[in-house]
Design a protein around this motif. Structure first.
Motif, PDB file in Angstrom:
ATOM      1  N   LEU A   1      22.244  19.326 -51.799  1.00 25.10           N
ATOM      2  CA  LEU A   1      21.026  18.529 -51.702  1.00 25.10           C
ATOM      3  C   LEU A   1      21.353  17.115 -51.246  1.00 25.10           C
ATOM      4  CD1 LEU A   1      17.976  18.385 -52.207  1.00 25.10           C
ATOM      5  CD2 LEU A   1      18.473  17.750 -54.580  1.00 25.10           C
ATOM      6  N   SER A   2      22.444  16.555 -51.761  1.00 28.36           N
ATOM      7  CA  SER A   2      22.863  15.217 -51.353  1.00 28.36           C
ATOM      8  C   SER A   2      23.171  15.173 -49.857  1.00 28.36           C
ATOM      9  CB  SER A   2      24.096  14.794 -52.162  1.00 28.36           C
ATOM     10  OG  SER A   2      24.564  13.535 -51.749  1.00 28.36           O
ATOM     11  N   ARG A   3      23.821  16.218 -49.351  1.00 23.86           N
ATOM     12  CA  ARG A   3      24.132  16.249 -47.916  1.00 23.86           C
ATOM     13  C   ARG A   3      22.845  16.308 -47.092  1.00 23.86           C
ATOM     14  NH1 ARG A   3      28.304  19.584 -49.963  1.00 23.86           N
ATOM     15  NH2 ARG A   3      27.237  21.510 -49.421  1.00 23.86           N
ATOM     16  N   TYR A   4      21.859  17.078 -47.551  1.00 26.63           N
ATOM     17  CA  TYR A   4      20.580  17.136 -46.840  1.00 26.63           C
ATOM     18  C   TYR A   4      19.894  15.765 -46.847  1.00 26.63           C
ATOM     19  CZ  TYR A   4      21.109  22.230 -47.139  1.00 26.63           C
ATOM     20  OH  TYR A   4      21.573  23.521 -47.043  1.00 26.63           O
ATOM     21  N   ARG A   5      20.030  15.028 -47.975  1.00 32.25           N
ATOM     22  CA  ARG A   5      19.422  13.699 -48.053  1.00 32.25           C
ATOM     23  C   ARG A   5      20.073  12.752 -47.043  1.00 32.25           C
ATOM     24  NH1 ARG A   5      14.880  14.704 -50.789  1.00 32.25           N
ATOM     25  NH2 ARG A   5      14.590  12.477 -51.077  1.00 32.25           N
ATOM     26  N   GLU A   6      21.378  12.952 -46.790  1.00 31.90           N
ATOM     27  CA  GLU A   6      22.052  12.117 -45.792  1.00 31.90           C
ATOM     28  C   GLU A   6      21.504  12.397 -44.394  1.00 31.90           C
ATOM     29  OE1 GLU A   6      24.173   9.595 -46.229  1.00 31.90           O
ATOM     30  OE2 GLU A   6      23.873   9.891 -48.392  1.00 31.90           O
ATOM     31  N   PHE A   7      21.287  13.664 -44.097  1.00 32.42           N
ATOM     32  CA  PHE A   7      20.674  14.002 -42.808  1.00 32.42           C
ATOM     33  C   PHE A   7      19.294  13.349 -42.688  1.00 32.42           C
ATOM     34  CE2 PHE A   7      23.444  17.951 -42.578  1.00 32.42           C
ATOM     35  CZ  PHE A   7      24.086  17.575 -41.405  1.00 32.42           C
ATOM     36  N   ALA A   8      18.517  13.396 -43.768  1.00 34.20           N
ATOM     37  CA  ALA A   8      17.174  12.815 -43.746  1.00 34.20           C
ATOM     38  C   ALA A   8      17.243  11.300 -43.555  1.00 34.20           C
ATOM     39  CB  ALA A   8      16.433  13.156 -45.047  1.00 34.20           C
ATOM     40  N   ALA A   9      18.227  10.646 -44.190  1.00 35.35           N
ATOM     41  CA  ALA A   9      18.382   9.192 -44.036  1.00 35.35           C
ATOM     42  C   ALA A   9      18.822   8.838 -42.619  1.00 35.35           C
ATOM     43  CB  ALA A   9      19.372   8.648 -45.068  1.00 35.35           C
ATOM     44  N   ASP A  10      19.686   9.669 -42.025  1.00 36.98           N
ATOM     45  CA  ASP A  10      20.065   9.451 -40.621  1.00 36.98           C
ATOM     46  C   ASP A  10      18.830   9.526 -39.720  1.00 36.98           C
ATOM     47  OD1 ASP A  10      22.721   9.155 -41.275  1.00 36.98           O
ATOM     48  OD2 ASP A  10      23.336  11.145 -40.605  1.00 36.98           O
ATOM     49  N   ARG A  11      17.999  10.524 -39.980  1.00 37.89           N
ATOM     50  CA  ARG A  11      16.776  10.675 -39.183  1.00 37.89           C
ATOM     51  C   ARG A  11      15.856   9.472 -39.397  1.00 37.89           C
ATOM     52  NH1 ARG A  11      14.304  15.124 -36.864  1.00 37.89           N
ATOM     53  NH2 ARG A  11      12.083  14.889 -36.472  1.00 37.89           N
ATOM     54  N   GLY A  12      15.768   9.012 -40.643  1.00 35.88           N
ATOM     55  CA  GLY A  12      14.945   7.842 -40.936  1.00 35.88           C
ATOM     56  C   GLY A  12      15.441   6.602 -40.203  1.00 35.88           C
ATOM     57  N   SER A  13      16.765   6.448 -40.134  1.00 32.75           N
ATOM     58  CA  SER A  13      17.337   5.315 -39.408  1.00 32.75           C
ATOM     59  C   SER A  13      16.956   5.377 -37.934  1.00 32.75           C
ATOM     60  CB  SER A  13      18.863   5.324 -39.547  1.00 32.75           C
ATOM     61  OG  SER A  13      19.463   4.381 -38.691  1.00 32.75           O
ATOM     62  N   ALA A  14      17.065   6.574 -37.357  1.00 36.03           N
ATOM     63  CA  ALA A  14      16.728   6.736 -35.937  1.00 36.03           C
ATOM     64  C   ALA A  14      15.270   6.366 -35.674  1.00 36.03           C
ATOM     65  CB  ALA A  14      16.998   8.171 -35.502  1.00 36.03           C
ATOM     66  N   GLU A  15      14.389   6.695 -36.608  1.00 32.22           N
ATOM     67  CA  GLU A  15      12.972   6.413 -36.414  1.00 32.22           C
ATOM     68  C   GLU A  15      12.646   4.942 -36.676  1.00 32.22           C
ATOM     69  OE1 GLU A  15      10.686   9.223 -38.636  1.00 32.22           O
ATOM     70  OE2 GLU A  15      11.164  10.855 -37.271  1.00 32.22           O
TER      71      GLU A  15
END
Length: 293
Positions: free
Chosen positions: A207-221
C-alpha cells in the motif's frame, strides 16, 4: 488545478486495503474463538496508533534533527511550498530543513492543517529549481492524500500482532487455568500472530508503494512537469551510491517518509520496501509525460 485519479492505481490500493481488512478480521476471529484475553494488548496497540498519529511528526523531526525554519531564513523554499499549497487547495504547511549529506525530502503530519514539508540542506544544493519544486510537489501530494492517516490505520492490527509475538513468553507464564490447554492455545495464537504480522506488513508495504506512485502522479499534475520529477529522482538515486553507509544509517529510521529511501545495503528494509523501484516510478512518469491517462 484538476486533481485526477489513476483508476488502476486506485483499484490496487482498494484491493490491498480490502485484503488487509480480511486478514485483520480473521486474526480477531481466531483470538476470539480461542478465548484469548487480548483486550489489554488491543488497548496498548490503540495507544501506540494514537501516539503515532498525533505525535509522529514531532518524533520524525526530532529523530532527523529537522528544524522548522522561518520565511526570512529560506524565502525561496517558502515561496515554492506556498505556491504548491495554493495550487493543491491546501493550507501552507510548516517548512523544515534537515542537515544531512543525504539528498532527500519528506512530509509528515496527521492532516493538511498539521503538516510539515521538509528537505535536507544537500538536496537544495543539488537540484535545479524545477526539480526541487517537483520533489516538493510530491510531498504536498502526500499531504493532500492524507497518507499518514491511511498508513497509520493500515498498520494498526499489525502492531497488535507484533505485540503478541513479543509478549508471548510472558503470557505463557501467567496464563493461569489448565496449563496444557492454555499452552496449546497460546502456541496457536503465536503462530497466527507471526503469519498475520508478516502478511499485514507485506500488504502495508505494498500500500505504501502505491501511495508513492500516487504522490508521483500528484507532483506531475501540480507542476505539469513530470520530467522534472524524473530528473530529480534519478539525481537523488544516483547520489545515494556516493553517500557513506554510516551517513545513510543515521537517517534510515525515516526511510518510510523519504521520497527515495536511503538504504545502507545491510538492512532487511530492502526486502520489505516502502517504495517502488526507481525504474517503475520513472516508467509511470514517462507515461504521464507522453500523455497517457
Amino acid at each position: 488545478m484538476k486533481w485526477t485519479r489513476d483508476f488502476g492505481l486506485t483499484m490496487r490500493m482498494l484491493l490491498t486495503s480490502f485484503l488487509l481488512l480480511i486478514v485483520y478480521l480473521i486474526f480477531l476471529g481466531v483470538l476470539y474463538a480461542l478465548g484469548f484475553p487480548f483486550e489489554f494488548l488491543l488497548v496498548v496497540a490503540a495507544g501506540m496508533a494514537f501516539l503515532q498519529y498525533f505525535f509522529s511528526d514531532k518524533l520524525v523531526l526530532w529523530s532527523t534533527g529537522t528544524r522548522i525554519v522561518a520565511e526570512d531564513e529560506y524565502p525561496e523554499l517558502h515561496r515554492m511550498i506556498e505556491g504548491l499549497a495554493v495550487r493543491a487547495g491546501l493550507p501552507k504547511p510548516q517548512v523544515g530543513v534537515m542537515p544531512s549529506p543525504v539528498p532527500n525530502a519528506f512530509a509528515t503530519g496527521r492532516s493538511p492543517s498539521h503538516a510539515v514539508v521538509a528537505v535536507t540542506d544537500s538536496i537544495m544544493r543539488m537540484l535545479t529549481r524545477e526539480e526541487l519544486e517537483a520533489v516538493l510537489a510530491h510531498e504536498m501530494a502526500h499531504v493532500k492524500n492524507r497518507d499518514m492517516l491511511t498508513l497509520t490505520m493500515a498498520s494498526f492490527l499489525s502492531m497488535l500482532a507484533f505485540l503478541i509475538m513479543r509478549n508471548w513468553f510472558f503470557m505463557s507464564l501467567f496464563g493461569g487455568g489448565n496449563r496444557d490447554n492454555n499452552m496449546g492455545a497460546l502456541i496457536l495464537v503465536y503462530v497466527v500472530s507471526i503469519v498475520v504480522w508478516l502478511v499485514s506488513t507485506l500488504l502495508t508495504r505494498a500500500l505504501s508503494r502505491y501511495r508513492e506512485f500516487a504522490a508521483d502522479r500528484g507532483s506531475a499534475e501540480l507542476t505539469d512537469n513530470p520530467r522534472a520529477l524524473i530528473s530529480a529522482l534519478k539525481k537523488i538515486s544516483g547520489r545515494m551510491d556516493y553517500i557513506p553507509a554510516e551517513k545513510k544509517q543515521e537517517v534510515e529510521g525515516a526511510n518510510a517518509f523519504f521520497i527515495i529511501p536511503a538504504l545502507s545495503g545491510n538492512t532487511l528494509m530492502e526486502l520489505f520496501s516502502t517504495h517502488p523501484s526507481l525504474e517503475k516510478r520513472v516508467a509511470a512518469l514517462e507515461d504521464l509525460a507522453a500523455g497517457a491517462p
